[in-house]
Design a protein around this motif. Structure first.
Motif, mmCIF file in Angstrom:
data_model
loop_
_atom_site.group_PDB
_atom_site.id
_atom_site.type_symbol
_atom_site.label_atom_id
_atom_site.label_comp_id
_atom_site.label_asym_id
_atom_site.label_seq_id
_atom_site.Cartn_x
_atom_site.Cartn_y
_atom_site.Cartn_z
ATOM 1 N N THR A 37 34.312 50.910 44.972
ATOM 2 C CA THR A 37 33.352 50.355 44.017
ATOM 3 C C THR A 37 34.071 49.492 42.976
ATOM 4 O O THR A 37 33.633 48.389 42.647
ATOM 5 C CB THR A 37 32.602 51.508 43.291
ATOM 6 N N LEU A 58 36.120 42.034 42.462
ATOM 7 C CA LEU A 58 35.888 40.869 43.315
ATOM 8 C C LEU A 58 34.725 40.047 42.755
ATOM 9 O O LEU A 58 34.804 38.820 42.660
ATOM 10 C CB LEU A 58 35.562 41.348 44.741
ATOM 11 N N ASP A 59 33.677 40.747 42.353
ATOM 12 C CA ASP A 59 32.502 40.085 41.762
ATOM 13 C C ASP A 59 32.895 39.318 40.511
ATOM 14 O O ASP A 59 32.548 38.161 40.323
ATOM 15 C CB ASP A 59 31.475 41.155 41.337
ATOM 16 N N THR A 60 33.677 39.995 39.648
ATOM 17 C CA THR A 60 34.072 39.387 38.377
ATOM 18 C C THR A 60 34.938 38.171 38.603
ATOM 19 O O THR A 60 34.805 37.136 37.949
ATOM 20 C CB THR A 60 34.857 40.417 37.534
ATOM 21 N N SER A 61 35.872 38.284 39.609
ATOM 22 C CA SER A 61 36.808 37.168 39.819
ATOM 23 C C SER A 61 36.104 35.941 40.386
ATOM 24 O O SER A 61 36.632 34.850 40.319
ATOM 25 C CB SER A 61 37.939 37.627 40.759
ATOM 26 N N SER A 62 34.899 36.136 40.948
ATOM 27 C CA SER A 62 34.208 34.969 41.500
ATOM 28 C C SER A 62 33.297 34.297 40.451
ATOM 29 O O SER A 62 32.648 33.309 40.745
ATOM 30 C CB SER A 62 33.397 35.380 42.731
ATOM 31 N N LEU A 63 33.273 34.895 39.225
ATOM 32 C CA LEU A 63 32.434 34.278 38.182
ATOM 33 C C LEU A 63 33.034 32.970 37.714
ATOM 34 O O LEU A 63 34.266 32.847 37.624
ATOM 35 C CB LEU A 63 32.317 35.241 36.971
ATOM 36 N N GLU A 91 35.147 46.214 44.487
ATOM 37 C CA GLU A 91 34.000 45.329 44.683
ATOM 38 C C GLU A 91 33.601 44.676 43.351
ATOM 39 O O GLU A 91 33.277 43.497 43.283
ATOM 40 C CB GLU A 91 32.822 46.113 45.274
ATOM 41 N N MET A 92 33.668 45.485 42.273
ATOM 42 C CA MET A 92 33.315 44.946 40.954
ATOM 43 C C MET A 92 34.329 43.889 40.513
ATOM 44 O O MET A 92 33.980 42.855 39.976
ATOM 45 C CB MET A 92 33.232 46.078 39.917
#
Ligand code: FES
Ligand code: FES
Length: 174
Positions: free
Chosen positions: A161, A167-172, A164-165
């Motif tokens: 988890t 990864l989400d943040t780095s794609s912002l 995944e978070m």
């Protein structure tokens, strides 16, 4: 004799069985899957536990003819199962078996418990395994092994988890 078709460990089987034959007898005698052990043969010891349509079930307590069209998993079907793999390792490390007679049933039920909840405490594990008799170990090693497996799976889930978070943040967009 009656003809039934059932799926066992992801293989379809069409076999003739007597109406009085238990599922335990069907998997052991008709299909040669002797990893399912028979102790009491009346639902008291848990040695014969298999999975029927995803639920841990005592194979001595259900007739083969009642399993028409159902999906059965025996201990042999867990060879490549990731949850069973974690359990086997911790059973080994915690000395959770001696003669091994109860072990297939214990592993089937412990896997069922872990799939239903990774957040198991000692009381939940003891309650979950309370229908399983072990004549050798005194149970502590088995309970410790299941708790260790639950902790490992909980940690793996938390790490996944978090990754995944991240990864989400780095794609912002910055
Ligand atoms: S052999 Fe089935 S519960 Fe004991
Ligand atoms: S290890 Fe022998 S009965 Fe459990």
């Amino acid at each position: 004799m009656m003809t039934i078709t059932l799926q066992v460990n992801n293989s379809h089987h069409t076999i003739s069985v007597a109406p009085r034959e238990s599922l335990a007898d069907v998997v052991r005698e008709r299909l040669g899957l002797t990893g399912t052990h028979l102790g009491c043969e009346h639902g008291a010891c848990g040695a014969c536990t298999v999975s029927v349509d995803g639920n841990a079930t005592r194979a001595c307590n259900i007739l083969g003819v009642m399993c028409e069209g159902r999906s059965i998993v025996t201990i042999e079907g867990l060879r490549d199962d990731p949850v069973a793999d974690v359990l086997r390792r911790h059973f080994h490390e915690q000395h959770a078996l001696q003669c091994g007679f109860c072990t297939p049933g214990m592993l089937m039920m412990a896997r069922d418990l872990l799939l239903r909840s990774h957040e198991l405490d000692e009381s939940a594990v003891r309650k979950g395994l309370s229908g399983h008799i072990c004549r050798c170990t005194g149970y502590s090693g088995i309970v410790n092994a299941v708790l260790a497996a639950a902790r490992e799976m909980q940690l793996a889930k938390a790490t996944q988890t978090r990754n995944e978070m991240l990864l989400d943040t780095s794609s912002l967009p910055v």
